[in-house]
Design a protein around this motif. Structure first.
Motif, PDB file in Angstrom:
ATOM      1  N   PHE A  77       1.269  -0.859  -0.033  1.00 44.20           N
ATOM      2  CA  PHE A  77      -0.194  -0.166   0.284  1.00 44.20           C
ATOM      3  C   PHE A  77       0.558   1.327   0.022  1.00 44.20           C
ATOM      4  CE2 PHE A  77      -3.752  -2.346   2.344  1.00 44.20           C
ATOM      5  CZ  PHE A  77      -3.743  -3.368   1.808  1.00 44.20           C
ATOM      6  N   THR A 110       2.659   3.967  -0.892  1.00 48.41           N
ATOM      7  CA  THR A 110       2.873   4.912  -2.394  1.00 48.41           C
ATOM      8  C   THR A 110       4.153   5.631  -3.216  1.00 48.41           C
ATOM      9  OG1 THR A 110       3.559   7.617  -1.212  1.00 48.41           O
ATOM     10  CG2 THR A 110       0.749   6.653  -1.319  1.00 48.41           C
ATOM     11  N   GLU A 157       3.454   4.213  -7.266  1.00 46.96           N
ATOM     12  CA  GLU A 157       2.743   5.313  -8.133  1.00 46.96           C
ATOM     13  C   GLU A 157       3.275   6.369  -9.025  1.00 46.96           C
ATOM     14  OE1 GLU A 157       0.116   9.173  -7.662  1.00 46.96           O
ATOM     15  OE2 GLU A 157      -0.041   8.462  -6.021  1.00 46.96           O
ATOM     16  N   ASN A 174     -15.501  -2.412  -3.746  1.00 55.03           N
ATOM     17  CA  ASN A 174     -14.349  -2.449  -4.329  1.00 55.03           C
ATOM     18  C   ASN A 174     -14.772  -1.660  -5.459  1.00 55.03           C
ATOM     19  OD1 ASN A 174     -12.041  -3.341  -3.092  1.00 55.03           O
ATOM     20  ND2 ASN A 174     -13.811  -4.892  -2.466  1.00 55.03           N
ATOM     21  N   SER A 189     -10.899   0.075  -8.561  1.00 54.83           N
ATOM     22  CA  SER A 189     -10.253   1.338  -7.634  1.00 54.83           C
ATOM     23  C   SER A 189     -11.106   0.348  -5.599  1.00 54.83           C
ATOM     24  CB  SER A 189     -11.333   1.970  -7.869  1.00 54.83           C
ATOM     25  OG  SER A 189     -11.066   3.809  -7.099  1.00 54.83           O
ATOM     26  N   LEU A 248      -8.779   2.143   2.198  1.00 51.07           N
ATOM     27  CA  LEU A 248      -7.910   3.003   3.144  1.00 51.07           C
ATOM     28  C   LEU A 248      -8.518   4.039   3.435  1.00 51.07           C
ATOM     29  CD1 LEU A 248      -4.683   3.237   1.145  1.00 51.07           C
ATOM     30  CD2 LEU A 248      -5.070   1.825   2.779  1.00 51.07           C
ATOM     31  N   GLU A 303      -8.820   4.898  -3.921  1.00 51.88           N
ATOM     32  CA  GLU A 303      -7.495   4.708  -4.510  1.00 51.88           C
ATOM     33  C   GLU A 303      -7.498   3.445  -5.914  1.00 51.88           C
ATOM     34  OE1 GLU A 303      -5.402   6.596  -3.979  1.00 51.88           O
ATOM     35  OE2 GLU A 303      -5.605   7.252  -1.152  1.00 51.88           O
ATOM     36  N   PHE A 333      -5.780  -0.224  -7.209  1.00 50.94           N
ATOM     37  CA  PHE A 333      -5.155  -1.099  -6.460  1.00 50.94           C
ATOM     38  C   PHE A 333      -5.214  -2.158  -7.708  1.00 50.94           C
ATOM     39  CE2 PHE A 333      -6.902   0.630  -2.628  1.00 50.94           C
ATOM     40  CZ  PHE A 333      -6.053   0.416  -1.944  1.00 50.94           C
ATOM     41  N   ARG A 372      -1.315  -1.548  -3.884  1.00 47.48           N
ATOM     42  CA  ARG A 372      -1.664   0.075  -4.064  1.00 47.48           C
ATOM     43  C   ARG A 372      -1.081   0.729  -5.153  1.00 47.48           C
ATOM     44  NH1 ARG A 372      -1.710   4.945   0.168  1.00 47.48           N
ATOM     45  NH2 ARG A 372      -2.635   6.529  -1.039  1.00 47.48           N
TER      46      ARG A 372
END
Length: 343
Positions: free
Chosen positions: A55, A57, A60, A304, A319, A323, A329, A331, A343
């Motif tokens: 998870f 970031t 990203e 989800n 999505s 969290l 967010e 995934f 993530r």
């Protein structure tokens, strides 16, 4: 993607009270049509996710590059999908003078955009045919009261009345196909009930879609009718039909909303979101293209949403508000759900 939940808000007292009465009866009806009824979107109670490096970031910057906004006009827009060759982009947008979404097609090289839908009624869930210059979308423009509803919505907005967001499962929604300029419009479904959320198979021969038509074509018990009046999405299931609207077949038979279905690149698998019967949470499911071998991939008691197969077939992107309830967010998860999401 525009949210279409029966699960944006907690279920009403009426719905909670009726579920115990109606789920059993509905399951019996489903079993009469399908020897092995579908499962439910099961999950334990939500808990804050444990410490998980998946998870972080830091992923990203590796996975999402060159991000920029495609649509800048209008009050809001969503449900955007690329053409098979990546050259065009179809989406729904709310533009000045019309309180309802309409369907627009953008040429990504030139930026030129044209409206495909009629400008009347509600529209949603468009998709570009993979080989023909045709666009599929759902619309209520043939509702005899479409213009009246449009005027009423304008008046409500002008009054400043504050309303919570909610998706309208209008029973006049049908699935249409038109040329890319909006011409040669054809109604493919033409039955009472919400028919929408369609996508083409990779070869363009099939349309996978979601519908609650079953609730409008059989006699409902008093409890079921109350459920339909309270939350029409409860009766949503997945269907498939030929691209010309013929040979409609029901694929899922699960109490609670099944919707947002898509094919994989080969057309052998489908995936979708399935809400539990009380509408509190949604999980990601996959199956063979005929609806068999259903498999639940997530089980976190959250929402989800919007799953899609990566063309490589190696993973699914979706999505989730895992969290935090208001924090969606992106995934990734493998197609079998054998590993934790990233993530």
């Amino acid at each position: 993607m525009i949210m279409k939940p029966a699960a944006k808000e907690k279920p009403s007292i009426l719905k909670s009270a009726l579920l115990g009465l109606a789920v059993g009866g509905f399951a019996i009806s489903a079993q009469a049509q399908q020897p092995e009824p579908d499962g439910y979107a099961g999950a334990t109670a939500w808990e804050p996710p444990a410490e998980n490096t998946n998870f972080e970031t830091t992923y990203e910057s590796q996975l999402l590059k060159n991000s920029y906004q495609l649509v800048t006009d209008g009050a809001r827009s969503g449900e955007g999908y690329f053409s098979a060759d990546g050259g065009r982009f179809v989406y729904q947008a709310e533009m000045p003078g019309n309180p309802f979404y309409q369907i627009y097609l953008m040429d990504l090289a030139s930026g030129d955009t044209n409206m495909v839908s009629t400008g009347i009624g509600l529209t949603t869930c468009s998709w570009i045919h993979p080989t023909l210059d045709r666009v599929m979308y759902a619309s209520t423009h043939e509702d005899p009261n479409a213009l009246t509803k449009q005027a009423e919505e304008i008046a409500i907005r002008e009054s400043g009345e504050d309303r919570p967001y909610g998706w309208d499962y209008d029973p006049y929604y049908d699935i249409y196909v038109a040329d890319s300029d909006g011409g040669n419009l054809v109604n493919l479904t033409n039955v009472m009930g919400y028919d929408a959320e369609g996508s083409y198979s990779p070869d363009g021969s099939k349309i996978l879609f979601a519908s609650n038509r079953e609730a409008y074509t059989r006699s409902l018990s008093k409890a079921e009718q109350a459920l339909l009046d309270d939350d029409a999405s409860y009766f949503m299931d997945l269907y498939v039909m030929n691209a010309d609207g013929s040979n409609v077949q029901q694929l899922t038979f699960s109490p609670g909303y099944d919707g947002g279905p898509f094919y994989n690149k080969e057309g052998t698998k489908i995936l979708w979101r399935r809400f539990n019967p009380d509408g509190n949470s949604a999980e990601i499911w996959t199956a063979d293209s005929d609806g068999s071998n259903q498999r639940q991939l997530t089980a976190n008691a959250m929402v989800n949403w919007g799953p899609y197969f990566h063309p490589s077939g190696d993973y699914i992107i979706y999505s989730s508000n895992l969290l935090g309830h208001a924090n969606f967010e992106l995934f990734m998860i493998d197609p079998e759900g054998l590993n934790d999401p990233v993530r």
